[in-house]
Design a protein around this motif. Structure first.
Motif, PDB file in Angstrom:
ATOM      1  N   SER A 431       0.819  -1.205   0.000  1.00 33.28           N
ATOM      2  CA  SER A 431       0.000   0.000   0.000  1.00 33.28           C
ATOM      3  C   SER A 431       0.853   1.256   0.000  1.00 33.28           C
ATOM      4  N   LEU A 432       0.316   2.295  -0.625  1.00 35.07           N
ATOM      5  CA  LEU A 432       0.937   3.614  -0.611  1.00 35.07           C
ATOM      6  C   LEU A 432      -0.077   4.633  -0.115  1.00 35.07           C
ATOM      7  N   TYR A 433       0.438   5.784   0.329  1.00 35.49           N
ATOM      8  CA  TYR A 433      -0.405   6.815   0.929  1.00 35.49           C
ATOM      9  C   TYR A 433       0.010   8.183   0.389  1.00 35.49           C
ATOM     10  N   SER A 434      -0.975   8.959  -0.001  1.00 35.06           N
ATOM     11  CA  SER A 434      -0.695  10.299  -0.502  1.00 35.06           C
ATOM     12  C   SER A 434      -0.157  11.177   0.619  1.00 35.06           C
ATOM     13  N   ASN A 466       3.979 -10.251 -11.868  1.00 34.67           N
ATOM     14  CA  ASN A 466       4.059  -9.785 -10.481  1.00 34.67           C
ATOM     15  C   ASN A 466       4.297  -8.286 -10.425  1.00 34.67           C
ATOM     16  N   ILE A 467       3.414  -7.579  -9.714  1.00 35.35           N
ATOM     17  CA  ILE A 467       3.553  -6.129  -9.563  1.00 35.35           C
ATOM     18  C   ILE A 467       4.135  -5.838  -8.185  1.00 35.35           C
ATOM     19  N   GLN A 468       5.329  -5.304  -8.154  1.00 38.96           N
ATOM     20  CA  GLN A 468       5.983  -4.968  -6.895  1.00 38.96           C
ATOM     21  C   GLN A 468       5.789  -3.496  -6.575  1.00 38.96           C
ATOM     22  N   ILE A 469       6.000  -3.153  -5.318  1.00 41.57           N
ATOM     23  CA  ILE A 469       5.777  -1.770  -4.886  1.00 41.57           C
ATOM     24  C   ILE A 469       6.714  -0.806  -5.603  1.00 41.57           C
TER      25      ILE A 469
END
Length: 537
Positions: A431-434, A466-469
């Motif tokens: 997960s990412l956060y603005s 595969n999608i990595q961060i």
């Protein structure tokens, strides 16, 4: 002689890439200054299958240990004389994968004559292939590569010419099919992304680096203006999530859901796997196991399976099997947790909090989680100390953000991003956060759900499933104006509400998908206009 023949007879393919003492071009073929041409079809074999000693040999000679075909390219170039030609058919995975950037750099240091995307021409092979023809010479600025695209028709491929410097200046120097649209995207986005990666990537490549370079990043963000192109990783923070090392002990599913029903059905069958315990209790059949389990409370059931795993091994019931069923009375309100409770765990009886394990079904925009983790004081202490848990701190938990499907379906056409609600997330829900007000999380979800960004990802970042961060961190983001943001907010809210109605049973899945596809067309047009406007003028 006989000894050399014996060496060849016992030849291991990985030895061909190492310093095999019997392979001497001069005495074998009379070649003193290298070969005029090296032709081959290197084996598509991973170093995961070879011995530690062989890996050490590869690392000693080449400085890395990778799939066999990568080493064959390096060896082939090494065996050539100046202006010699290398022609290989090999796996195509090196075109985009980050771990094979060294191979792309090697080829770009020489003169690439032809690249042929042969896709998957073999019925028995699952690997997409390519043909690379390279001259051992330095390419000048005007050198043009002939590119053949045989994905649709191998015998009559589409032909392009592309300057070699395009691949040298594209993000991570990836190789892509130079269609007119891809070249436009390279001109509009690729070169800028490459510049940003060269300048900033070392500062944002890990969560620790982002924290370490916080002041530099804050100064950069303050100067961003609407219309500017930046990297997603430059205006967000986040991490891979928690790995508990023992999901069964910490995580449960919500009572009243289909997942809870499955757990109840599975418990008798799973109990029978603890054969020694069942012998002691005279449990012989599934019906016996069912009657035995029905006598126990939910708390006693948890203790039983915890004890059995402790005694007979963590994976006795199958890796990752969940057996806890969580009642609503045990769930804490994440909005009211103190910083101490987030960091050190919760006291009392309401200790379960939402746990986002990702979404294998690939829902975009919104999906509720049926999983909950016991964030008790005792459990958090264990997670902090257990090396198998890979505790990474809590700073990215209990925050709203966005995540994405981390494994692409082979027929996928979208990244499929959704809003992540306040929860603890594991490695399956990176997960990412603005962190800047002008780009809220719903804007990122909308951009990631567009076809253009998916195509950019597959073409310029990573073609694997595969999608990595760190793949996501490299995506180009255009800072929106306030008017543009309102448009994306409207799109997001409509799509989000459709998904929510679906999960609440107010509309069926078919109707939801039909309505979402209508919004998708609208979204794709808006994103293309936003990202490609300079080209279209």
């Amino acid at each position: 002689n006989i000894k050399d023949a014996e060496k060849i007879a016992n030849f291991d393919i990985f030895d061909q890439t190492a310093q095999a003492d019997w392979f001497a071009p001069e005495w074998m073929l009379g070649v003193e200054d290298g070969f005029d041409i090296v032709i081959g079809n290197p084996p598509y074999i991973s170093t995961k299958e070879i011995s530690i000693e062989q890996k050490k040999q590869l690392e000693q000679q080449y400085g890395f240990s990778d799939d066999a075909y990568n080493h064959f390219y390096f060896k082939g170039i090494q065996l050539l004389k100046e202006n010699g030609i290398l022609a290989y058919i090999s796996s195509k995975t090196f075109w985009t994968i980050q771990t094979k950037k060294n191979l792309r750099e090697l080829l770009l240091k020489n003169k690439i004559l032809k690249l042929f995307d042969t896709a998957n021409p073999f019925e028995s092979s699952m690997v997409d292939t390519c043909i690379a023809i390279v001259k051992k010479a330095i390419a000048n600025k005007n050198h043009q590569i002939i590119f053949l695209d045989g994905r649709k028709n191998l015998s009559e491929p589409q032909k392009y010419t592309v300057p070699q410097y395009v691949y040298a200046t594209t993000p991570n120097q990836v190789f892509f099919v130079p269609t007119p649209m891809n070249i436009k995207i390279y001109e509009r986005l690729g070169k800028k992304v490459n510049e940003l990666l060269n300048q900033w990537w070392d500062l944002i490549s890990t969560s620790k680096n982002i924290e370490k370079n916080k002041k530099k990043l804050e100064a950069y963000r303050k100067n961003l203006q609407p219309g500017d192109i930046t990297l997603l990783g430059l205006i967000t923070e986040g991490g891979q999530g928690l790995a508990t090392g023992n999901n069964g002990k910490y995580i449960g599913v919500l009572e009243g859901t289909k997942w809870a029903d499955n757990v109840r059905k599975q418990r008798p069958e799973k109990l029978l796997l603890a054969t020694e315990f069942c012998k002691q209790q005279k449990i012989k059949t599934k019906q016996d196991a069912q009657r035995f389990l029905e006598q126990l409370s939910e708390k006693e059931l948890r203790e039983l399976f915890d004890d059995l795993k402790e005694k007979y091994g963590r994976d006795i019931f199958g890796q990752g099997w969940l057996y806890r069923i969580v009642s609503k009375d045990e769930i804490a309100d994440v909005n009211n947790l103190t910083e101490d409770e987030k960091l050190n765990g919760i006291k009392g009886s309401k200790t379960f909090v939402p746990y986002d394990k990702g979404d294998k079904e690939g829902n975009r925009w919104y999906a509720p989680t049926p999983y909950y983790i016991d964030w008790s004081r005792e459990n958090v202490r264990k997670l902090q100390k257990d090396p198998k848990a890979r505790w990474q701190g809590y700073q990215y938990f209990f925050r709203e953000g966005f995540c994405w499907t981390n494994v692409l379906n082979p027929n996928a056409r979208l990244i499929k991003s959704r809003l992540k609600e306040r929860s603890v997330n594991d490695v399956g829900s990176m997960s990412l956060y603005s962190i800047i007000n002008i780009t809220p999380d719903y804007y990122f979800v909308s951009i990631l759900n567009s076809s253009l960004i998916f195509n950019f990802y597959r073409t310029f970042i990573n073609y694997s499933v595969n999608i990595q961060i760190n793949d996501i961190r490299q995506l180009p983001i255009i800072i929106p104006t306030s008017d543009q943001l309102k448009i994306f907010e409207n799109i997001f809210n409509r799509a989000y509400n459709i998904q929510k109605q679906k999960f609440e049973g107010k509309i069926n899945e078919e109707e939801a998908e039909t309505r979402l596809n209508e919004i998708q067309k609208e979204l794709d047009e808006i994103v293309e206009n936003l990202y490609m406007e300079e080209i279209n003028k």
